[in-house]
Write a protein that holds these residues in place. Structure first.
Motif, PDB file in Angstrom:
ATOM      1  N   CYS A   1       2.443  -5.071   7.112  1.00  0.00           N
ATOM      2  CA  CYS A   1       1.028  -4.905   6.527  1.00  0.00           C
ATOM      3  C   CYS A   1      -0.140  -6.153   7.163  1.00  0.00           C
ATOM      4  O   CYS A   1      -1.518  -5.035   6.991  1.00  0.00           O
ATOM      5  CB  CYS A   1       0.879  -5.646   5.339  1.00  0.00           C
ATOM      6  SG  CYS A   1       1.767  -4.937   3.936  1.00  0.00           S
TER       7      CYS A   1
ATOM      8  N   THR B   1      -4.091  -4.692   1.403  1.00  0.00           N
ATOM      9  CA  THR B   1      -3.728  -3.867   0.204  1.00  0.00           C
ATOM     10  C   THR B   1      -2.329  -3.408   0.649  1.00  0.00           C
ATOM     11  O   THR B   1      -2.300  -3.474   1.837  1.00  0.00           O
ATOM     12  CB  THR B   1      -4.513  -3.080  -0.499  1.00  0.00           C
ATOM     13  OG1 THR B   1      -4.792  -2.439   1.265  1.00  0.00           O
ATOM     14  CG2 THR B   1      -6.252  -3.880  -0.498  1.00  0.00           C
ATOM     15  N   ASN B   2      -1.625  -3.022  -0.912  1.00  0.00           N
ATOM     16  CA  ASN B   2       0.066  -2.289  -0.429  1.00  0.00           C
ATOM     17  C   ASN B   2      -0.683  -1.095   0.173  1.00  0.00           C
ATOM     18  O   ASN B   2       0.006  -0.695   1.081  1.00  0.00           O
ATOM     19  CB  ASN B   2      -0.083  -2.584  -2.371  1.00  0.00           C
ATOM     20  CG  ASN B   2       1.668  -1.726  -1.995  1.00  0.00           C
ATOM     21  OD1 ASN B   2       2.226  -2.722  -1.036  1.00  0.00           O
ATOM     22  ND2 ASN B   2       1.676  -1.133  -2.923  1.00  0.00           N
TER      23      ASN B   2
ATOM     24  N   TYR C   1       2.735 -10.785  -6.902  1.00  0.00           N
ATOM     25  CA  TYR C   1       2.556  -9.925  -6.654  1.00  0.00           C
ATOM     26  C   TYR C   1       1.381 -10.617  -6.119  1.00  0.00           C
ATOM     27  O   TYR C   1       0.678 -12.436  -6.595  1.00  0.00           O
ATOM     28  CB  TYR C   1       1.373  -9.187  -7.906  1.00  0.00           C
ATOM     29  CG  TYR C   1       1.927  -8.458  -8.893  1.00  0.00           C
ATOM     30  CD1 TYR C   1       1.970  -6.248  -8.274  1.00  0.00           C
ATOM     31  CD2 TYR C   1       2.426  -8.466  -9.564  1.00  0.00           C
ATOM     32  CE1 TYR C   1       2.616  -5.662  -8.921  1.00  0.00           C
ATOM     33  CE2 TYR C   1       3.547  -7.179 -10.651  1.00  0.00           C
ATOM     34  CZ  TYR C   1       3.243  -5.490 -10.042  1.00  0.00           C
ATOM     35  OH  TYR C   1       3.886  -4.927 -10.902  1.00  0.00           O
TER      36      TYR C   1
ATOM     37  N   TYR D   1       5.907  -5.037   0.285  1.00  0.00           N
ATOM     38  CA  TYR D   1       4.901  -6.016   0.779  1.00  0.00           C
ATOM     39  C   TYR D   1       5.511  -6.561   2.443  1.00  0.00           C
ATOM     40  O   TYR D   1       7.175  -7.410   1.938  1.00  0.00           O
ATOM     41  CB  TYR D   1       4.210  -6.942   0.581  1.00  0.00           C
ATOM     42  CG  TYR D   1       3.273  -8.126   0.968  1.00  0.00           C
ATOM     43  CD1 TYR D   1       2.459  -7.944   1.682  1.00  0.00           C
ATOM     44  CD2 TYR D   1       3.930  -9.227   2.552  1.00  0.00           C
ATOM     45  CE1 TYR D   1       1.255  -8.690   2.739  1.00  0.00           C
ATOM     46  CE2 TYR D   1       3.247 -10.228   2.850  1.00  0.00           C
ATOM     47  CZ  TYR D   1       2.232 -10.182   3.216  1.00  0.00           C
ATOM     48  OH  TYR D   1       1.419 -10.703   3.823  1.00  0.00           O
TER      49      TYR D   1
ATOM     50  N   ASP E   1      -4.795  -1.643  -6.261  1.00  0.00           N
ATOM     51  CA  ASP E   1      -2.922  -1.948  -3.918  1.00  0.00           C
ATOM     52  C   ASP E   1      -2.813  -2.976  -4.129  1.00  0.00           C
ATOM     53  O   ASP E   1      -3.402  -3.528  -2.947  1.00  0.00           O
ATOM     54  CB  ASP E   1      -4.768  -1.057  -3.505  1.00  0.00           C
ATOM     55  CG  ASP E   1      -4.860   0.286  -3.723  1.00  0.00           C
ATOM     56  OD1 ASP E   1      -4.002   1.188  -4.006  1.00  0.00           O
ATOM     57  OD2 ASP E   1      -6.071   0.696  -3.641  1.00  0.00           O
TER      58      ASP E   1
ATOM     59  N   SER F   1      -0.572  -5.949  -2.936  1.00  0.00           N
ATOM     60  CA  SER F   1       0.702  -6.101  -2.536  1.00  0.00           C
ATOM     61  C   SER F   1       1.359  -7.340  -3.613  1.00  0.00           C
ATOM     62  O   SER F   1       0.868  -7.648  -5.189  1.00  0.00           O
ATOM     63  CB  SER F   1       0.608  -7.226  -1.490  1.00  0.00           C
ATOM     64  OG  SER F   1      -0.609  -6.217  -0.235  1.00  0.00           O
TER      65      SER F   1
END
Length: 376
Positions: free
Chosen positions: A138, A126-127, A101, A133, A88, A90
């Motif tokens: 988010c 988290t993603n 990431y 992202y 998970d 992002s």
């Protein structure tokens, strides 16, 4: 020579650690193994216990604004990766197809005019199944989670939220109303278009709601022009508005620097209160300067990759960093530390540590803080 210098520092640290704690410095694999299994709420609760005791002992009571503790909300990047290290994580894809990431975190920090910026709650971003992202989506989603955490850890705390231009949205207003929180948030040009239209109309109808303040010192003249509006409506929410135009003029060179600050709030407002609201809204910058910047660039190594394989361990290292920053801020703000610092050559490392440790015990009725003016 650089390698030897690093080894010398590590040896000195190890020796000081043994003097203070009367035990050998453990191999760093030991805390890492422990942090990989320690539930993340454990250290969050330790941190909350420290903040709660500060509040109960009224150490920062005089730092409140209109009866509310000021809490800034903001996100920051902790570390970037070339390949995904944990589940998970992002990520973003660049135009050339490269994937980066991210480990970003949303922080709620207790802010004071005197310069304290202390973490009261943390939520990792988290993603959560999203393809890419997106900062706004988010961060807003993370706010929904950190709101529940703040309410659980500090159920009756009177809170005033400070936030940047991502936060004027209906969901944020709903959350603040539900929790009986007050807020002062940045309003960007173009955001909340229907509200912006009402603001332009009200400015024409009530043009005289202005306040001007001049402040002078030996080098510059600062002019602050405030314009305020009350009882605006955005959907079902009543909102007040204050715009500040600041002009700083160098007395010698005649050069001028101009800035404009716009905030909306659910605090009551008038010609006197608008000044304090604008000043408090601008304290939001402390979460970036006294908070994130100090932790990234002044010895805390916030962006260091503390654990390469365990996200849980990384979370626990991060909480330890926040706890240590809280302790350091309180020690540095105490009168006792000022006295010890002036006589530092007379004392041993162990003596200074023992005295500083006593000054941070939060079970006393009051911790004397020397550089804490009252809120504006």
């Amino acid at each position: 020579m650089l390698f030897r210098s690093r080894l010398d520092k590590e040896e000195l640290f190890s020796q000081n650690y043994e003097k203070v704690f009367d035990m050998r410095l453990p191999h760093l694999d030991t805390p890492d193994d422990f942090f990989r299994i320690l539930p993340e709420d454990e250290l969050e609760n330790v941190k909350a216990g420290m903040i709660s005791r500060l509040i109960r002992n009224k150490v920062i009571e005089h730092e409140k604004f209109r009866g509310y503790y000021v809490v800034a909300i903001d996100a920051t990047g902790v570390i970037n990766y070339g390949e995904t290290p944990h589940k998970d994580c992002s990520y973003k894809t660049s135009k050339n197809g490269k994937i980066t990431y991210y480990r970003n975190v949303l922080e709620a920090k207790l802010i004071t005019p005197s310069g304290l910026s202390m973490s009261i709650a943390t939520e990792w971003i988290t993603n959560e199944g999203k393809e890419q992202y997106q900062k706004q989506d988010c961060e807003r989603e993370a706010f929904k989670h950190i709101e529940k955490k703040i309410k659980r850890l500090y159920p009756r705390l009177p809170i005033l939220i400070l936030a940047d231009g991502l936060y004027p949205w209906e969901g944020f207003f709903d959350i603040c109303e539900k929790n009986q929180w007050k807020y002062i948030v940045v309003l960007k040009d173009g955001n909340l278009k229907t509200l912006q239209e009402d603001i332009l109309l009200e400015k024409r109808i009530t043009p005289k709601q202005d306040v001007e303040i001049k402040q002078a010192d030996k080098d510059k003249m600062t002019t602050l022009n405030y314009h305020w509006l009350e009882d605006l409506t955005y959907r079902k929410h009543k909102i007040n508005y204050v715009e500040t135009k600041e002009t700083v003029r160098n007395i010698k060179t005649k050069d001028e620097k101009k800035q404009r600050f716009v905030h909306i709030t659910n605090l009551s407002i008038n010609s006197e209160l608008c000044v304090g609201i604008s000043f408090t809204g601008r304290l939001r910058q402390k979460i970036e300067n006294e908070g994130f910047n100090i932790q990234k660039n002044h010895g805390y190594a916030l962006q260091h990759q503390f654990s390469r394989v365990s996200f849980l361990a990384l979370k626990n290292y991060y909480q330890c960093l926040q706890i240590s920053h809280i302790i350091n801020q309180l020690v540095e703000a105490s009168k006792e530390f000022d006295t010890l610092l002036k006589k530092v050559k007379e004392y041993s490392v162990k003596y200074l540590w023992v005295r500083d440790r006593k000054s941070t015990r939060l079970n006393s009725s009051h911790i004397p803080l020397s550089r804490m003016p009252s809120s504006a």
